[in-house]
Design a protein around this motif. Structure first.
Motif, PDB file in Angstrom:
ATOM      1  N   GLN A 312       0.827  -1.209   0.000  1.00 48.16           N
ATOM      2  CA  GLN A 312       0.000   0.000   0.000  1.00 48.16           C
ATOM      3  C   GLN A 312       0.860   1.257   0.000  1.00 48.16           C
ATOM      4  O   GLN A 312       0.605   2.202  -0.754  1.00 48.16           O
ATOM      5  CB  GLN A 312      -0.911   0.009   1.235  1.00 48.16           C
ATOM      6  N   ARG A 313       1.875   1.269   0.852  1.00 47.82           N
ATOM      7  CA  ARG A 313       2.751   2.441   0.921  1.00 47.82           C
ATOM      8  C   ARG A 313       3.447   2.663  -0.416  1.00 47.82           C
ATOM      9  O   ARG A 313       3.614   3.809  -0.873  1.00 47.82           O
ATOM     10  CB  ARG A 313       3.778   2.263   2.043  1.00 47.82           C
ATOM     11  N   THR A 314       3.853   1.571  -1.053  1.00 41.29           N
ATOM     12  CA  THR A 314       4.515   1.676  -2.349  1.00 41.29           C
ATOM     13  C   THR A 314       3.572   2.234  -3.411  1.00 41.29           C
ATOM     14  O   THR A 314       3.957   3.083  -4.230  1.00 41.29           O
ATOM     15  CB  THR A 314       5.033   0.293  -2.783  1.00 41.29           C
ATOM     16  N   ALA A 315       2.326   1.761  -3.404  1.00 42.66           N
ATOM     17  CA  ALA A 315       1.348   2.240  -4.382  1.00 42.66           C
ATOM     18  C   ALA A 315       1.086   3.734  -4.199  1.00 42.66           C
ATOM     19  O   ALA A 315       1.032   4.491  -5.181  1.00 42.66           O
ATOM     20  CB  ALA A 315       0.041   1.461  -4.251  1.00 42.66           C
ATOM     21  N   VAL A 316       0.933   4.174  -2.953  1.00 40.94           N
ATOM     22  CA  VAL A 316       0.697   5.594  -2.682  1.00 40.94           C
ATOM     23  C   VAL A 316       1.896   6.426  -3.123  1.00 40.94           C
ATOM     24  O   VAL A 316       1.751   7.490  -3.738  1.00 40.94           O
ATOM     25  CB  VAL A 316       0.400   5.819  -1.185  1.00 40.94           C
ATOM     26  N   GLU A 317       3.096   5.918  -2.831  1.00 43.47           N
ATOM     27  CA  GLU A 317       4.309   6.643  -3.222  1.00 43.47           C
ATOM     28  C   GLU A 317       4.426   6.727  -4.739  1.00 43.47           C
ATOM     29  O   GLU A 317       4.784   7.780  -5.287  1.00 43.47           O
ATOM     30  CB  GLU A 317       5.532   5.923  -2.634  1.00 43.47           C
ATOM     31  N   ARG A 318       4.114   5.631  -5.411  1.00 45.74           N
ATOM     32  CA  ARG A 318       4.143   5.617  -6.876  1.00 45.74           C
ATOM     33  C   ARG A 318       3.081   6.579  -7.441  1.00 45.74           C
ATOM     34  O   ARG A 318       3.348   7.344  -8.389  1.00 45.74           O
ATOM     35  CB  ARG A 318       3.901   4.202  -7.389  1.00 45.74           C
ATOM     36  N   GLY A 319       1.884   6.557  -6.849  1.00 41.23           N
ATOM     37  CA  GLY A 319       0.822   7.448  -7.291  1.00 41.23           C
ATOM     38  C   GLY A 319       1.198   8.904  -7.119  1.00 41.23           C
ATOM     39  O   GLY A 319       0.926   9.743  -7.990  1.00 41.23           O
ATOM     40  N   ARG A 320       1.863   9.223  -6.008  1.00 39.66           N
ATOM     41  CA  ARG A 320       2.272  10.613  -5.751  1.00 39.66           C
ATOM     42  C   ARG A 320       3.328  11.057  -6.762  1.00 39.66           C
ATOM     43  O   ARG A 320       3.298  12.182  -7.246  1.00 39.66           O
ATOM     44  CB  ARG A 320       2.793  10.741  -4.322  1.00 39.66           C
ATOM     45  N   PRO A 328       9.693   7.597 -11.208  1.00 35.08           N
ATOM     46  CA  PRO A 328       9.959   6.871  -9.966  1.00 35.08           C
ATOM     47  C   PRO A 328      11.438   6.511  -9.846  1.00 35.08           C
ATOM     48  O   PRO A 328      12.110   6.218 -10.844  1.00 35.08           O
ATOM     49  CB  PRO A 328       9.098   5.616 -10.097  1.00 35.08           C
ATOM     50  N   SER A 329      11.937   6.548  -8.621  1.00 35.35           N
ATOM     51  CA  SER A 329      13.321   6.138  -8.398  1.00 35.35           C
ATOM     52  C   SER A 329      13.479   4.656  -8.728  1.00 35.35           C
ATOM     53  O   SER A 329      12.500   3.906  -8.809  1.00 35.35           O
ATOM     54  CB  SER A 329      13.699   6.383  -6.940  1.00 35.35           C
ATOM     55  N   ALA A 330      14.731   4.238  -8.907  1.00 36.50           N
ATOM     56  CA  ALA A 330      14.990   2.837  -9.235  1.00 36.50           C
ATOM     57  C   ALA A 330      14.477   1.923  -8.123  1.00 36.50           C
ATOM     58  O   ALA A 330      13.920   0.848  -8.391  1.00 36.50           O
ATOM     59  CB  ALA A 330      16.493   2.626  -9.453  1.00 36.50           C
ATOM     60  N   TRP A 331      14.649   2.345  -6.874  1.00 39.12           N
ATOM     61  CA  TRP A 331      14.195   1.533  -5.738  1.00 39.12           C
ATOM     62  C   TRP A 331      12.668   1.434  -5.701  1.00 39.12           C
ATOM     63  O   TRP A 331      12.106   0.367  -5.495  1.00 39.12           O
ATOM     64  CB  TRP A 331      14.736   2.123  -4.445  1.00 39.12           C
ATOM     65  N   LEU A 332      11.986   2.560  -5.948  1.00 42.00           N
ATOM     66  CA  LEU A 332      10.522   2.550  -5.975  1.00 42.00           C
ATOM     67  C   LEU A 332      10.020   1.693  -7.131  1.00 42.00           C
ATOM     68  O   LEU A 332       9.072   0.911  -6.977  1.00 42.00           O
ATOM     69  CB  LEU A 332       9.984   3.978  -6.101  1.00 42.00           C
ATOM     70  N   ALA A 333      10.640   1.825  -8.291  1.00 41.35           N
ATOM     71  CA  ALA A 333      10.226   1.041  -9.453  1.00 41.35           C
ATOM     72  C   ALA A 333      10.398  -0.449  -9.199  1.00 41.35           C
ATOM     73  O   ALA A 333       9.542  -1.267  -9.580  1.00 41.35           O
ATOM     74  CB  ALA A 333      11.018   1.464 -10.681  1.00 41.35           C
ATOM     75  N   ALA A 334      11.491  -0.826  -8.518  1.00 41.81           N
ATOM     76  CA  ALA A 334      11.736  -2.238  -8.226  1.00 41.81           C
ATOM     77  C   ALA A 334      10.698  -2.780  -7.252  1.00 41.81           C
ATOM     78  O   ALA A 334      10.154  -3.877  -7.444  1.00 41.81           O
ATOM     79  CB  ALA A 334      13.144  -2.401  -7.654  1.00 41.81           C
ATOM     80  N   ARG A 335      10.427  -2.021  -6.196  1.00 38.72           N
ATOM     81  CA  ARG A 335       9.407  -2.452  -5.228  1.00 38.72           C
ATOM     82  C   ARG A 335       8.045  -2.589  -5.908  1.00 38.72           C
ATOM     83  O   ARG A 335       7.287  -3.529  -5.656  1.00 38.72           O
ATOM     84  CB  ARG A 335       9.323  -1.449  -4.073  1.00 38.72           C
ATOM     85  N   HIS A 336       7.735  -1.626  -6.770  1.00 39.61           N
ATOM     86  CA  HIS A 336       6.436  -1.646  -7.441  1.00 39.61           C
ATOM     87  C   HIS A 336       6.301  -2.880  -8.328  1.00 39.61           C
ATOM     88  O   HIS A 336       5.218  -3.491  -8.395  1.00 39.61           O
ATOM     89  CB  HIS A 336       6.249  -0.373  -8.269  1.00 39.61           C
ATOM     90  N   ARG A 337       7.379  -3.266  -9.017  1.00 38.85           N
ATOM     91  CA  ARG A 337       7.310  -4.450  -9.869  1.00 38.85           C
ATOM     92  C   ARG A 337       7.006  -5.694  -9.053  1.00 38.85           C
ATOM     93  O   ARG A 337       6.219  -6.554  -9.464  1.00 38.85           O
ATOM     94  CB  ARG A 337       8.637  -4.631 -10.628  1.00 38.85           C
ATOM     95  N   VAL A 338       7.614  -5.791  -7.883  1.00 40.65           N
ATOM     96  CA  VAL A 338       7.382  -6.961  -7.021  1.00 40.65           C
ATOM     97  C   VAL A 338       5.932  -6.989  -6.557  1.00 40.65           C
ATOM     98  O   VAL A 338       5.240  -8.016  -6.664  1.00 40.65           O
ATOM     99  CB  VAL A 338       8.338  -6.942  -5.809  1.00 40.65           C
TER     100      VAL A 338
END
Length: 617
Positions: A312-320, A328-338
């Motif tokens: 959920q936190r990742t989705a909100v961060e990606r949405g923002r 998105p940063s590389a770390w955010l993009a990686a988390r989002h893919r997972v």
């Protein structure tokens, strides 16, 4: 005083009235599918209805209305759940030159009688035998001449009320020329429909909407949302068609070549999404809360609660990040893919896998909830409007959306903020007034409609709502508090259906937290805390004293208090259950709490919150 306007983007000089929305569609693409229909309750298959076929059915039913004695300007009422026949009867009444008066299917007999009397309804169309009975009683008791009531359902036996097929059969003696004269009788400034407000704080009032209101709003909404409204797209309507939002949506889709399917029971929506695979949906925030809550519950059941929280936190961060136009940063993009592989892809598939956008209205949408859905790949566009503005007045656009805002004025609309902070409206969709002249006394100022909502405009012209003017609480110490932010924060919790801050004339604020019965039952089963508290009889509010539940709600209260100023924080709260299954009872048909009805039912609970409190703050 601030003001923001958007010029109209569509001309409707070539429209005589709302029936031309259908007529022009039939001329352009007669064989394009306009509706997907389940004709009988025991037939699970969906059948396609083209624009031309719908037109032919409308004409046949309209002739029946004329044959039954409906005259130009007469009021025809429709009381039924959301279904294809509602759309058919609505357009047929306009073809016959009538004014449509929608009645919510859950309305009490006294409400039905009051609407039939006030609108001087001549003919009724009911969805079921029960609806027919209610309308028949109301028409029989009225003091004006009436023509009878017809049923959308075909009687199972020889006895029963006449149905629409009988009305169609009687209409075969009406010529095409007579009907065309009737269709063209109303001009753009004629009243098309009288919609009675659901009344969260007071008695319903009949808002008279003209054909100009409807046609202007339909064409300008389509012009402003071309990425959402396009030929070949599709949607499912499950909000009540008696509500102007669902009805306006239906006209927008019909005029622009989008398929429409109807569902009368919101519980059927999720299973149907995978079958019909719509390209967009109009929802109320509670639906989105339930979708996210169900996903959280499923994760908890598999002991993946912590993983879901991170998702959920990742989705909100990606949405923002997307909202800001940032990569998105590389770390955010990686988390989002997972998390997309584990959760988000399944959620999109659950919603049919083709949804481009969700449109949210009728109640405030939590910003993080909007960002969450954007982050999983299903953007939510929040808008704002009222019956009196023919549904949407403002809206976020696909190219310019900000969570927490209800967007900019739609084409042809102007929004002004008064010195008191009230949102004022003028433009294409704003009605001329209520049916009862006395209701108009305080409804307008300087040519603007007074919405009763508090709001502000930012430098880009976006409107942010801050609550209802009537909901402002003044404590005994003279502090004025707008409780909407605190209430919205609490309502974001999956266990909570509604939250109400109280404290008018009291030394401090308190809160009443209404639990969601469905979520409560799932919570009890999952956490093994025993059976959920029994939901009381309609109209009753019962306090819950379970320590586990109170501790859960306490955490939500603490989080909400941390987000508001000290004067807006609550010191005490009660947890309650009440029957929320009957729209028209404690809640409106769009699931907003009727504050006046709730305050009366919860008076003992509220009194207990202030027992022994000091007289001053």
């Amino acid at each position: 005083m601030r003001e923001e306007s958007r010029p109209a983007r569509a001309s409707y000089d070539d429209h005589r009235n709302a029936t031309d929305l259908l007529m022009q569609r039939v001329r352009v693409a007669p064989e394009q599918v306009a509706f997907e229909v389940r004709r009988t309750a025991d037939d699970g298959a969906w059948h396609e209805v083209t624009a031309h076929e719908f037109h032919d059915e409308v004409v046949a039913l309209a002739k029946g209305l004329v044959a039954a004695g409906v005259e130009p300007g007469d009021s025809v009422t429709i009381m039924a759940p959301t279904r294809y026949e509602w759309a058919l009867a609505d357009m047929a009444a306009w073809f016959a030159g009538a004014v449509v008066v929608p009645v919510y299917e859950t309305s009490a007999p006294a409400q039905v009688a009051a609407i039939v009397s006030d609108a001087r309804v001549r003919l009724g169309i009911g969805g079921s035998a029960e609806h027919v009975d209610l309308l028949t009683e109301a028409l029989d008791a009225s003091d004006h001449p009436t023509l009878g009531v017809w049923s959308m359902d075909v009687p199972t036996g020889r006895s029963g009320p006449p149905d629409l097929t009988a009305l169609v059969r009687d209409g075969t003696r009406i010529s095409d020329d007579v009907l065309e004269e009737r269709r063209l009788h109303a001009d753009l400034d004629a009243v098309a429909t009288i919609v009675y407000t659901s009344g969260t704080t007071g008695a319903p009032r009949g808002a008279e909407l003209t054909h100009r209101n409807l046609v202007g709003k339909v064409l300008n909404v389509a012009a402003g949302y071309q990425e959402v409204v396009y030929e070949g797209g599709s949607t499912i309507i499950f909000l009540p068609l008696a509500h102007v939002l669902a009805r306006g949506l239906q006209l927008v889709c019909l005029a622009n070549g989008m398929r429409i399917a109807h569902l009368s029971d919101p519980r059927d929506v999720v299973p149907t999404l995978a079958v019909l695979r719509p390209t967009f949906l109009v929802v109320v925030p509670r639906v989105l809360q339930k979708i996210r809550g169900a996903a959280a519950g499923a994760a908890e059941a598999k002991h993946l609660g912590a993983v879901w929280s991170a998702a959920q936190r990742t989705a909100v961060e990606r949405g923002r990040a997307e909202e800001r136009g940032e990569k998105p940063s590389a770390w955010l993009a990686a988390r989002h893919r997972v998390f997309d592989a584990v959760f988000f892809r399944r959620l999109r598939a659950l919603m049919g896998g083709r949804i481009d956008y969700l449109l949210s209205g009728a109640a405030p949408l939590d910003a993080d909830l909007a960002l969450f859905f954007r982050g999983i790949g299903v953007p939510v566009l929040e808008g704002y409007g009222l019956t009196e503005t023919t549904a949407p007045l403002t809206g976020n656009l696909p190219s310019d959306s900000r969570a927490g805002s209800v967007g900019v004025p739609l084409p042809g609309s102007t929004v002004r903020i008064s010195d008191e902070g009230e949102v004022l409206a003028r433009g294409t969709g704003v009605f001329a007034g209520y049916r009862n002249p006395a209701d108009n006394a305080d409804a307008f100022v300087d040519g603007f409609f007074r919405t009763g909502d508090l709001g502000s405009l930012d430098d880009d012209g976006r409107l942010t709502l801050h609550g209802r003017l009537k909901d402002v609480i003044v404590t005994s110490g003279g502090k004025s508090v707008v409780p909407a932010a605190w209430e919205a924060s609490i309502e974001n919790h999956p266990l909570v259906a509604h939250a109400v801050a109280v404290g008018e004339g009291k030394p401090f604020l308190a809160g009443v937290v209404v639990l969601d019965p469905e979520a409560l039952e799932a919570w009890g089963d999952r956490d093994g805390v025993g059976p959920a508290p029994e939901v009381p009889a309609p109209g009753e509010v019962v306090e819950v004293h379970d320590d586990g539940l109170r501790a859960t709600v306490q955490r939500a209260v603490d989080a909400a208090n941390a987000q508001v100023s000290r004067s807006g924080q609550i010191r005490r709260f009660a947890v309650v259950v009440t029957d929320l299954s009957i729209p028209g009872g404690m809640v409106t048909p769009t699931m907003k709490l009727k504050r006046s009805a709730f305050a009366t039912a919860a008076a003992t609970v509220v009194d207990g919150l202030f027992a022994g409190s000091a007289a001053t703050s």
